[in-house]
Design a protein around this motif. Structure first.
Motif, mmCIF file in Angstrom:
data_model
loop_
_atom_site.group_PDB
_atom_site.id
_atom_site.type_symbol
_atom_site.label_atom_id
_atom_site.label_comp_id
_atom_site.label_asym_id
_atom_site.label_seq_id
_atom_site.Cartn_x
_atom_site.Cartn_y
_atom_site.Cartn_z
ATOM 1 N N ALA A 14 0.841 -1.207 0.000
ATOM 2 C CA ALA A 14 0.000 0.000 0.000
ATOM 3 C C ALA A 14 0.874 1.254 0.000
ATOM 4 C CB ALA A 14 -0.913 -0.008 1.208
ATOM 5 N N LYS A 21 -10.935 -0.016 10.338
ATOM 6 C CA LYS A 21 -12.156 -0.321 9.591
ATOM 7 C C LYS A 21 -13.358 0.129 10.403
ATOM 8 C CE LYS A 21 -10.628 -5.002 9.890
ATOM 9 N NZ LYS A 21 -10.610 -6.338 9.396
ATOM 10 N N GLN A 27 -16.110 -5.539 6.511
ATOM 11 C CA GLN A 27 -14.765 -5.092 6.128
ATOM 12 C C GLN A 27 -14.872 -3.772 5.368
ATOM 13 O OE1 GLN A 27 -12.325 -6.799 7.585
ATOM 14 N NE2 GLN A 27 -11.744 -8.462 6.258
ATOM 15 N N LYS A 73 -8.866 -17.628 9.333
ATOM 16 C CA LYS A 73 -9.335 -16.783 8.224
ATOM 17 C C LYS A 73 -9.651 -17.645 6.998
ATOM 18 C CE LYS A 73 -7.414 -12.139 8.921
ATOM 19 N NZ LYS A 73 -6.533 -11.082 8.419
ATOM 20 N N SER A 108 -1.747 -12.347 3.888
ATOM 21 C CA SER A 108 -3.195 -12.488 3.901
ATOM 22 C C SER A 108 -3.805 -11.928 2.619
ATOM 23 C CB SER A 108 -3.816 -11.883 5.156
ATOM 24 O OG SER A 108 -3.726 -10.498 5.140
ATOM 25 N N GLY A 151 -9.127 -7.547 4.178
ATOM 26 C CA GLY A 151 -9.378 -6.298 3.455
ATOM 27 C C GLY A 151 -8.435 -6.068 2.285
ATOM 28 N N SER A 152 -7.125 -6.109 2.572
ATOM 29 C CA SER A 152 -6.155 -5.732 1.541
ATOM 30 C C SER A 152 -6.152 -6.700 0.356
ATOM 31 C CB SER A 152 -4.751 -5.646 2.149
ATOM 32 O OG SER A 152 -4.459 -6.845 2.833
ATOM 33 N N SER A 202 -2.617 -7.305 11.941
ATOM 34 C CA SER A 202 -3.237 -6.077 11.437
ATOM 35 C C SER A 202 -4.726 -6.006 11.765
ATOM 36 C CB SER A 202 -2.981 -5.887 9.941
ATOM 37 O OG SER A 202 -3.061 -7.094 9.256
ATOM 38 N N MET A 252 0.983 6.139 9.743
ATOM 39 C CA MET A 252 0.296 4.902 10.134
ATOM 40 C C MET A 252 0.921 4.334 11.415
ATOM 41 S SD MET A 252 0.164 1.266 8.171
ATOM 42 C CE MET A 252 1.141 0.286 9.293
ATOM 43 N N ASP A 293 4.580 -1.711 6.210
ATOM 44 C CA ASP A 293 3.263 -2.199 6.629
ATOM 45 C C ASP A 293 3.266 -2.489 8.127
ATOM 46 O OD1 ASP A 293 1.830 -1.848 4.374
ATOM 47 O OD2 ASP A 293 2.041 -3.891 3.624
HETATM 48 C C1 DP6 Z 1 -0.864 -2.280 7.103
HETATM 49 O O1 DP6 Z 1 -5.835 -6.532 5.085
HETATM 50 O O2 DP6 Z 1 -4.187 -7.507 6.713
HETATM 51 O O3 DP6 Z 1 -1.043 -3.818 5.319
HETATM 52 O O4 DP6 Z 1 -8.723 -6.790 6.711
HETATM 53 O O5 DP6 Z 1 -8.113 -7.389 9.039
HETATM 54 O O6 DP6 Z 1 -7.338 -8.833 7.128
HETATM 55 P P1 DP6 Z 1 -7.693 -7.434 7.603
HETATM 56 O O7 DP6 Z 1 -6.372 -6.561 7.538
HETATM 57 P P2 DP6 Z 1 -5.246 -6.498 6.438
HETATM 58 O O8 DP6 Z 1 -4.650 -5.045 6.724
HETATM 59 C C2 DP6 Z 1 -3.587 -4.527 5.974
HETATM 60 C C3 DP6 Z 1 -3.023 -3.340 6.621
HETATM 61 C C4 DP6 Z 1 -1.745 -2.801 5.990
HETATM 62 C C5 DP6 Z 1 -2.029 -1.632 5.063
HETATM 63 C C6 DP6 Z 1 -2.594 -1.955 3.714
HETATM 64 O O9 DP6 Z 1 -2.270 -3.017 3.136
HETATM 65 O O10 DP6 Z 1 -3.323 -1.096 3.182
#
Ligand code: DP6
Length: 342
Positions: A14, A21, A27, A73, A108, A151-152, A202, A252, A293
């Protein structure tokens, strides 16, 4: 037709983070985010119908079953998809990451994306994305479903530079590839400062973020930052994009370090490294900017032309840390192998 349905889904990094969230089960992220889909850092998941009573998950020649907390998950996602669309067949799932186990690279996103595509392909007997679309699973739908697993993951369903907009309602989120991978072939060189499983994942950190006094101001500033990053992408100027990446990553981390239960993902070694990187950049020795991250590993975003100089600098600077080299990538693949060939 029975056979093996294999999805290869890349990880993504990212540039503007999904961090926090909104309450509820959908999500629904607190803010819009933007990422770069990677290429060789990916998860490859092969799925076939199983004759057993329940799903089985194979990783590194080991089988994992339901109720193994480490794979919550995964099994939740299979149940969600099965219940949502009325699939009943148990699946045999084999999965592997291209990056070293426990390397701290977010698996993930690639993992839940690959699982979603391969499981749906096996259930609907779709041999390609075209077949999945015909079965009612558009790329957008696949992203929506992957997002519910992690989410990601939704951003990994697209290639190049990917925007995830949170929308006005939880069920109206939007994903789009703003530019394909060949528009600006950036690289991500990842320095691994830890291979340990992080103490706070995360998912938990997304909840904690709301308790930080810095979270409200962060959310107010996101639209301006999003515009700045998109304008840097439009002009393909690394000197313009880079400083935004670093400000975003540090913000962050500042949010989670000031939460009611603070989390310190960055190790002293990682902080020293960031400082040295900045000095080297100021002195004109290299042109790379960091993002981070939810972990201590540093992603160095840079152009192809600056890769050799960065590698030389890393070779001088690092002791035992492992380095992974990747580029921006085109997004997921789906392949089919019939039973006879398998
Ligand atoms: C810091 O997608 O791992 O990578 O939705 O709970 O599975 P869940 O979280 P996740 O969160 C990623 C957070 C990050 C920033 C990003 O990838 O945008």
């Amino acid at each position: 037709m029975s056979g093996i349905f294999t999805a290869r889904v890349p990880s993504n990094i990212a540039l503007i983070k999904y961090w926090g969230k909104r309450p509820g089960a959908m999500q629904w992220p607190a803010n819009d985010s933007l990422s770069m889909t990677l290429n060789t850092l990916n998860t490859c998941t092969s799925v076939s119908r199983s004759l057993e009573q329940d799903h089985s998950l194979w990783m590194n020649n080991q089988v994992f079953r339901r109720h193994d907390r480490r794979f919550d998950k995964t099994f939740h996602q299979l149940d969600r998809l099965a219940q949502g669309f009325g699939f009943t067949a148990p699946l045999a799932i084999k999965t592997r990451n291209s990056f070293p186990m426990g390397a701290g690279i977010a698996s993930s996103a690639s993992g839940l994306g690959a699982l979603t595509i391969a499981a749906l392909a096996a259930w609907t007997e779709a041999q390609s994305f075209h077949d999945l679309l015909a079965a009612g699973f558009s790329q957008h739908k696949l992203a929506d479903l992957s997002r519910q697993g992690s989410g990601s993951a939704c951003r990994s369903l697209f290639g190049g530079f990917v925007l995830w907009q949170s929308g006005d309602q939880a069920d109206q989120q939007h994903y789009e590839s703003l530019y394909s991978a060949d528009y600006w072939p950036l690289r991500d060189t990842v320095v691994l400062f830890s291979s340990e499983e992080k103490a706070t994942g995360s998912t938990e950190a997304h909840e904690l973020a709301w308790s930080s006094p810095l979270f409200g101001p962060r959310l107010s500033g996101i639209p301006e930052r999003m515009q700045a990053v998109q304008s840097a992408l439009a002009s393909r100027k690394m000197d313009e994009l880079g400083p935004w990446l670093e400000a975003e990553a540090l913000e962050m981390h500042a949010v989670i370090m000031t939460a009611s239960q603070p989390v310190y993902y960055l190790s002293p070694a990682a902080l020293d490294f960031i400082q040295a990187l900045r000095m080297a950049r100021l002195s004109g020795e290299l042109r790379a900017w960091f993002t981070i991250d939810a972990g201590p590993n540093i992603h160095l975003i840079h152009e192809d032309a600056d890769h050799e100089r960065l590698k030389a600098w890393l070779a001088k600077r690092l002791k035992n840390e492992q380095v992974l080299h990747d580029t921006i990538g085109q997004g997921p693949r789906l392949d089919f192998q019939s039973e006879q060939m398998a």
